[in-house]
Design an enzyme around this catalytic site. Structure first.
Site, PDB file in Angstrom:
ATOM      1  N   HIS A   1       1.029  -1.022  -0.006  1.00  8.47           N
ATOM      2  CA  HIS A   1      -0.119   0.027  -0.222  1.00  8.47           C
ATOM      3  C   HIS A   1       0.590   1.302   0.130  1.00  8.47           C
ATOM      4  O   HIS A   1       0.352   2.309  -0.276  1.00  8.47           O
ATOM      5  CB  HIS A   1      -0.933  -0.020   1.166  1.00  8.47           C
ATOM      6  CG  HIS A   1      -0.436   0.295   2.516  1.00  8.47           C
ATOM      7  ND1 HIS A   1       0.019  -0.664   3.177  1.00  8.47           N
ATOM      8  CD2 HIS A   1      -0.566   1.455   3.271  1.00  8.47           C
ATOM      9  CE1 HIS A   1       0.596  -0.033   4.396  1.00  8.47           C
ATOM     10  NE2 HIS A   1       0.138   1.163   4.414  1.00  8.47           N
TER      11      HIS A   1
ATOM     12  N   GLU B   1       6.678   4.311  13.875  1.00  4.96           N
ATOM     13  CA  GLU B   1       5.333   4.590  14.296  1.00  4.96           C
ATOM     14  C   GLU B   1       5.193   4.602  15.776  1.00  4.96           C
ATOM     15  O   GLU B   1       5.954   4.171  16.617  1.00  4.96           O
ATOM     16  CB  GLU B   1       4.666   3.076  13.812  1.00  4.96           C
ATOM     17  CG  GLU B   1       4.377   2.878  12.682  1.00  4.96           C
ATOM     18  CD  GLU B   1       3.834   1.577  12.132  1.00  4.96           C
ATOM     19  OE1 GLU B   1       2.744   1.697  11.746  1.00  4.96           O
ATOM     20  OE2 GLU B   1       4.631   0.528  12.138  1.00  4.96           O
TER      21      GLU B   1
ATOM     22  N   ASP C   1       7.840  -7.521   8.366  1.00  2.00           N
ATOM     23  CA  ASP C   1       6.561  -6.792   8.145  1.00  2.00           C
ATOM     24  C   ASP C   1       6.474  -5.597   7.191  1.00  2.00           C
ATOM     25  O   ASP C   1       5.746  -5.133   6.548  1.00  2.00           O
ATOM     26  CB  ASP C   1       6.056  -6.273   9.465  1.00  2.00           C
ATOM     27  CG  ASP C   1       4.693  -5.531   9.512  1.00  2.00           C
ATOM     28  OD1 ASP C   1       3.946  -5.989   8.970  1.00  2.00           O
ATOM     29  OD2 ASP C   1       4.664  -4.655  10.429  1.00  2.00           O
TER      30      ASP C   1
ATOM     31  N   HIS D   1       7.743  -2.378   2.120  1.00  3.53           N
ATOM     32  CA  HIS D   1       7.478  -0.843   1.987  1.00  3.53           C
ATOM     33  C   HIS D   1       8.977  -0.188   1.739  1.00  3.53           C
ATOM     34  O   HIS D   1       9.162   0.464   0.880  1.00  3.53           O
ATOM     35  CB  HIS D   1       6.716  -0.130   3.121  1.00  3.53           C
ATOM     36  CG  HIS D   1       5.597  -0.999   3.571  1.00  3.53           C
ATOM     37  ND1 HIS D   1       4.698  -1.558   2.495  1.00  3.53           N
ATOM     38  CD2 HIS D   1       4.827  -1.047   4.821  1.00  3.53           C
ATOM     39  CE1 HIS D   1       3.632  -1.935   3.239  1.00  3.53           C
ATOM     40  NE2 HIS D   1       3.609  -1.848   4.572  1.00  3.53           N
TER      41      HIS D   1
HETATM   42  C1  BG6 Z   1       1.415  -2.358   7.395  1.00  2.89           C
HETATM   43  C2  BG6 Z   1       2.328  -3.193   8.415  1.00  2.89           C
HETATM   44  O1  BG6 Z   1       1.970  -2.763   6.083  1.00  2.89           O
HETATM   45  O2  BG6 Z   1       1.789  -1.056   7.417  1.00  2.89           O
HETATM   46  C3  BG6 Z   1       1.642  -2.462   9.816  1.00  2.89           C
HETATM   47  O3  BG6 Z   1       1.815  -4.663   8.663  1.00  2.89           O
HETATM   48  C4  BG6 Z   1       1.870  -1.107   9.964  1.00  2.89           C
HETATM   49  O4  BG6 Z   1       2.419  -3.039  10.901  1.00  2.89           O
HETATM   50  C5  BG6 Z   1       1.165  -0.393   8.592  1.00  2.89           C
HETATM   51  O5  BG6 Z   1       1.391  -0.391  11.115  1.00  2.89           O
HETATM   52  C6  BG6 Z   1       1.643   1.222   8.654  1.00  2.89           C
HETATM   53  O6  BG6 Z   1       0.750   1.772   7.398  1.00  2.89           O
HETATM   54  P1  BG6 Z   1       0.628   3.059   7.401  1.00  2.89           P
HETATM   55  O7  BG6 Z   1       0.026   3.586   5.892  1.00  2.89           O
HETATM   56  O8  BG6 Z   1      -0.063   3.729   8.374  1.00  2.89           O
HETATM   57  O9  BG6 Z   1       2.214   3.696   7.377  1.00  2.89           O
END
Ligand code: BG6
Length: 508
Positions: free
Chosen positions: A200, A238, A257, A262
């Site tokens: 994503h 985070e 993860d 990402h």
């Molecule tokens: C996900 C992870 O892919 O991305 C999570 O599995 C993480 O652990 C999340 O919290 C964070 O997404 P974003 O878009 O809030 O940065």
């Protein structure tokens, strides 16, 4: 006269080629967090922006004893709580007419037969035209069963002139071998070009802006190389802990993860050469070259760091340590923080380390890519005049507060030639009136359009595991990860890792 009311009739509307044609989505894992917080709201937001076809169909498949109306009310609740655009009764009423629910388990042949019937009914009643995407928002160990059922029930087979696609969510395996196995399972049923792997981060506006910034401008590319860049820091911090996700997270950890997917995608986009176009093949060729050029540190104990959060304070609240979280074994070795130095063996990046770090329960939520430049080769100032001059830096603020910051030295007002760091900011919020769509809006739309550039290819997934597997293997022999207090910026070992290279982490 073109009307601005109906985008389908306005030839000047730039959204026109980006409106999905007839089609539907089947959602597995409809009661999960992702569906509730991201997928259902994204579908509604797309509808609200006029980007879905009028007869769009959405079918939920799950164990619950729900009828269509109950599913609609559950979906509505989720959408009202999490949609980005204002809730509009008219849009909702039109969209909800295409919502169906089919009860069944993953091993239930009858359930899938009913699903096939429901999908055919949607084609007849709503004009979905035989075009359907199957979104597997379910644990990967269930993929074989679901794919087999989709095949058996005929759902995976596209009739001439129609399409069938499958959307899979990470984790794409937990190492190279399992990623290959998983892919074999999926590609036995769906052709490779019908498989859409969701990362994503690639759907985020600021990540796509990396391509716009680098390749639409003259300003940055000439200095985007080892002659000018000292190092690059990619941070995904985070503030949240693992919440109720111990079942997924424990044994997986920060590297698998988010670094495998990402962060390595961000690295690839930051480091890659200009692609010949932005189509999927051209982009993936460039990203794969970067991932193939990655060299691991010779001494993984010095140039990687692992941490696990201990109890601490965050946002004025006392929070538990990882080992005290529900569902985490008290002797868990899972890392909630990971930092890695990677080097790229290319002419452009020779000698420029890329430092990647990701962690939970850190000082605050921030994802950024910081390109830190070398110092000017000569400073015609007295030493004390440039004491507060750091390295020039270009920081892509992926989230929150999306934008770009450039840091450079400027004269302090006054009679002396004192130079100090200042920043110049571009903020999405200030420069554009429209708020950025959620990543899932863009990605779901691309699935319906069959537009693959923002979806990692299997080869990228495999290359990423090739980078990570030896690191994780080495870590398995290092014992307990270092502890860091919740609300801080990770373990001391991560600071030492940079200090030995004469550098420091940014404190965003
Ligand atoms: C996900 C992870 O892919 O991305 C999570 O599995 C993480 O652990 C999340 O919290 C964070 O997404 P974003 O878009 O809030 O940065």
């Amino acid at each position: 006269m073109p009307t601005t009311q109906n985008p389908l009739r306005d030839p000047a509307d730039r959204r026109l080629p980006r409106i999905a044609g007839p089609g539907g989505l089947v959602l597995f894992g409809v009661t999960g967090d992702l569906a509730r917080k991201k997928l259902l709201p994204a579908i509604y937001d797309l509808a609200n922006r006029g980007l879905l076809p009028p007869g769009f169909g959405l079918t939920g498949y799950g164990r619950r004893d729900w009828d269509h109306d109950h599913f609609r009310s559950v979906a509505r609740e989720a959408i009202e709580a999490h949609c980005r655009t204002p809730f509009d009764e008219h849009v909702w009423a039109q969209l909800a007419k295409g919502f169906r629910f089919v009860q069944g388990t993953f091993d239930d042949e009858e359930g899938f037969t009913n699903l096939a019937r429901t999908v055919a009914e949607l084609d007849a009643e709503r004009g979905t035209g035989g075009n359907h995407a199957f979104y597997l928002s379910i644990p990967p160990d269930k993929f074989p069963q679901v794919c087999e059922q989709l095949s058996r029930s005929g759902l995976s087979t596209a009739q001439p002139g129609t399409w069938r696609r499958v959307v899979i969510e990470k984790p794409f395996g937990s190492d190279l071998e399992s990623a290959r196995e998983l892919n074999d399972v999926v590609e036995q049923v769906f052709p490779a070009d019908a498989v859409f792997r969701i990362d994503h981060y690639l759907g985020k506006e600021t990540v796509q802006n990396l391509l716009a910034m680098r390749f639409a401008n003259q300003l940055f590319e000439p200095i985007w190389n080892a002659n000018y860049v000292d190092h690059v820091q990619i941070t995904m911090a985070e503030d949240i802990g693992i919440g109720s996700r111990a079942g997924y997270y424990d044994g997986i950890g920060a590297a698998r993860d988010v670094i495998q997917n990402h962060l390595l995608q961000l690295l690839a986009l930051t480091a890659m050469e200009e692609p010949v176009s932005f189509d999927a093949d051209a982009l993936r060729t460039e990203k794969e070259k970067v991932l193939s050029s990655v060299r691991l540190p010779a001494d993984l104990s010095r140039h990687t760091a692992r941490g696990q959060y201990a109890a601490g304070w965050q946002g004025g609240e006392q929070v538990a340590g990882y080992l005290q979280e529900d569902g985490v074994p008290p002797d868990s070795l899972t890392e909630t923080y990971a930092a890695i130095r990677l080097d790229l063996d290319t002419r452009r990046w020779a000698g420029v380390p890329f430092y990647l770090r990701a962690g939970k329960r850190l000082g605050r939520r921030v994802t950024e890519i910081a390109v830190v430049f070398k110092r000017a080769p000569h400073l015609p100032f007295d030493l004390n005049e440039t004491q507060e001059l750091g390295h020039n830096a270009l920081v892509i603020r992926v989230q929150p507060d999306e934008g770009v910051t450039i840091r450079f030295g400027s004269k302090v007002p006054g009679t002396a030639m004192e130079v100090r760091d200042v920043t110049m900011d571009f903020g999405y919020g200030h420069s554009f009136t429209e708020s950025s769509p959620e990543a899932y809006e863009r990605l779901l739309l691309d699935v319906l359009l069959g537009d693959p550039p923002l979806f990692p290819h299997q080869r990228e997934v495999e290359l990423s595991w090739e980078i990570l597997d030896p690191i994780i293997e080495a870590w398995s022999e290092f014992g307990q990860p270092d502890q860091y207090r919740a609300g801080t910026w990770g373990p001391a070992s991560a600071d030492e890792m940079l200090a030995q290279d004469g550098r420091t982490w940014r404190r965003p």
